[in-house]
Each structure stands twice: as C-alpha cells, then as structure tokens.
Design a protein around this motif. Structure first.
Motif, short mmCIF file in Angstrom:
data_model
loop_
_atom_site.label_atom_id
_atom_site.label_comp_id
_atom_site.label_asym_id
_atom_site.label_seq_id
_atom_site.Cartn_x
_atom_site.Cartn_y
_atom_site.Cartn_z
N PRO A 5 -27.19 -4.44 -18.12
CA PRO A 5 -26.13 -3.43 -18.13
C PRO A 5 -24.97 -3.79 -17.19
CG PRO A 5 -28.26 -2.36 -18.14
CD PRO A 5 -28.51 -3.84 -17.93
N HIS A 6 -25.29 -4.34 -16.02
CA HIS A 6 -24.24 -4.73 -15.07
C HIS A 6 -23.36 -5.82 -15.66
CE1 HIS A 6 -22.41 -6.58 -11.50
NE2 HIS A 6 -22.43 -5.35 -11.04
N ARG A 7 -23.97 -6.80 -16.30
CA ARG A 7 -23.22 -7.89 -16.92
C ARG A 7 -22.36 -7.40 -18.08
NH1 ARG A 7 -20.09 -11.99 -16.95
NH2 ARG A 7 -20.43 -13.47 -18.64
N LEU A 8 -22.87 -6.42 -18.83
CA LEU A 8 -22.09 -5.87 -19.94
C LEU A 8 -20.78 -5.25 -19.44
CD1 LEU A 8 -24.86 -4.24 -22.14
CD2 LEU A 8 -23.49 -6.28 -22.68
N ASP A 51 -24.43 -13.90 -25.31
CA ASP A 51 -24.19 -13.39 -23.96
C ASP A 51 -24.36 -11.88 -23.92
OD1 ASP A 51 -23.61 -13.59 -21.27
OD2 ASP A 51 -21.45 -13.71 -21.54
N VAL A 52 -23.83 -11.19 -24.91
CA VAL A 52 -23.92 -9.73 -24.95
C VAL A 52 -25.36 -9.28 -25.17
CG1 VAL A 52 -23.28 -7.67 -26.29
CG2 VAL A 52 -21.53 -9.34 -25.65
N LEU A 53 -26.05 -9.91 -26.11
CA LEU A 53 -27.41 -9.50 -26.43
C LEU A 53 -28.38 -9.74 -25.28
CD1 LEU A 53 -27.67 -10.69 -30.14
CD2 LEU A 53 -27.45 -8.34 -29.30
N SER A 54 -28.14 -10.76 -24.47
CA SER A 54 -29.05 -11.06 -23.37
C SER A 54 -28.58 -10.49 -22.04
CB SER A 54 -29.23 -12.57 -23.25
OG SER A 54 -28.02 -13.18 -22.87
N ALA A 55 -27.46 -9.80 -22.03
CA ALA A 55 -26.86 -9.33 -20.78
C ALA A 55 -27.53 -8.06 -20.26
CB ALA A 55 -25.37 -9.06 -20.98
N LEU A 70 -18.43 -7.98 -18.62
CA LEU A 70 -17.83 -8.51 -19.86
C LEU A 70 -16.72 -7.61 -20.37
CD1 LEU A 70 -21.06 -9.76 -21.69
CD2 LEU A 70 -19.24 -11.18 -20.70
N LEU A 71 -16.88 -6.30 -20.22
CA LEU A 71 -15.82 -5.37 -20.64
C LEU A 71 -14.57 -5.58 -19.80
CD1 LEU A 71 -17.87 -2.09 -21.23
CD2 LEU A 71 -16.77 -3.52 -22.97
N PHE A 72 -14.73 -5.70 -18.49
CA PHE A 72 -13.56 -5.97 -17.63
C PHE A 72 -12.88 -7.28 -18.03
CE2 PHE A 72 -15.53 -3.01 -14.45
CZ PHE A 72 -14.46 -2.12 -14.38
N ASP A 107 -23.02 -6.79 -7.79
CA ASP A 107 -24.01 -7.77 -8.23
C ASP A 107 -25.45 -7.25 -8.20
OD1 ASP A 107 -25.12 -10.12 -9.14
OD2 ASP A 107 -25.04 -11.12 -7.21
N THR A 108 -25.70 -6.26 -9.00
CA THR A 108 -27.07 -5.71 -9.08
C THR A 108 -28.01 -6.66 -9.79
OG1 THR A 108 -26.59 -4.56 -11.15
CG2 THR A 108 -26.28 -3.32 -9.11
#
Length: 132
Positions: free
Chosen positions: A26-29, A20-24, A32-34, A128-129
């Motif tokens: 920047p917005h998704r990352l 998930d992290v590798l394919s995310a 994931l932090l939140f 949601d960019t």
C-alpha cells in the motif's frame, strides 16, 4: 512476422508497470500515484508550452484522476482524523490549481500543483513503512 520495436517496448513497459502495481505494498502504491501525478503534470507543462491544448487537457485530466480518485480516495478519514481532513483540503486545492491551469493555460498554477505534490510525495517516501 515480428512486432515492431515501439509496440514491443510499449507492451513491455505496460507489463513492467502492471507487475510493479500488482506486487506493490500500500505504501508503494501511494508512491506510484505521486510519481504518476508528477509525470502527468510535467507532460501537461510541455504541451502547454507547445500550444497543444488537447494533449495538455489529457495530461491534466490524468493528474486530476490521480489526485481525486487515487490520493484523495486513499485517505482513511476515520483513522486519520484531523490530518486526513487537512490532506483532503490540500488535495482539493491541488485539484483546483490543475483545473485553473487547464482552463487558463496558467503555467504558475500547474507548477504550484506540481510543487505541492512533490513535497507531499517526498514526505511520503520519507516515512518508508516498507523497510520497517
């Protein structure tokens, strides 16, 4: 010999998270932090209620890392201007709440930090960019 189920499940979960992290994007990352901060703070709350200071401290340390080394570090202060500066101040305030919660077993500070991060995370997801 077969690996035990718990170990296999944990390895599978790690691979899933890493994928998930590798394919995310920047917005998704940031999303994931939140989510990671929320999970760590909820865990800290459980450990605080149970009186498990060591695990509470680990969970709060994880949340602090996410806030300081993830969310705060991701701010683009050059392009973000005043908004980025205000966000930096808010992240600093959240970090201080987490420290207070850890030092004084202060559930109210822990919950306030979780609430603020939840509001920020919700607003971030609204942007949601990725879908545009």
């Amino acid at each position: 010999m077969y690996p035990n189920r718990a170990g296999g499940a944990a390895a599978y979960a790690r691979v899933g998270v890493e994928s998930d992290v590798l394919s995310a994007s920047p917005h998704r990352l940031i999303t994931l932090l939140f989510e990671g901060a929320d999970k760590a703070i909820r865990s800290a709350g459980v450990h605080m209620r149970d009186g498990n200071k060591a695990e509470k401290g680990k969970a709060i340390s994880k949340a602090l890392d996410i806030v300081n080394r993830g969310l705060l570090a991701a701010l683009d202060r050059e392009r973000g201007g005043e908004l980025a500066e205000r966000m930096a101040l808010l992240y600093d305030y959240i970090a201080r709440l987490l420290l207070k919660a850890n030092l004084h077993d202060d559930a109210a500070s822990l919950e306030e930090a979780r609430h603020l991060l939840g509001e920020l995370g919700s607003a971030w997801r609204e942007i949601d960019t990725d879908g545009k």
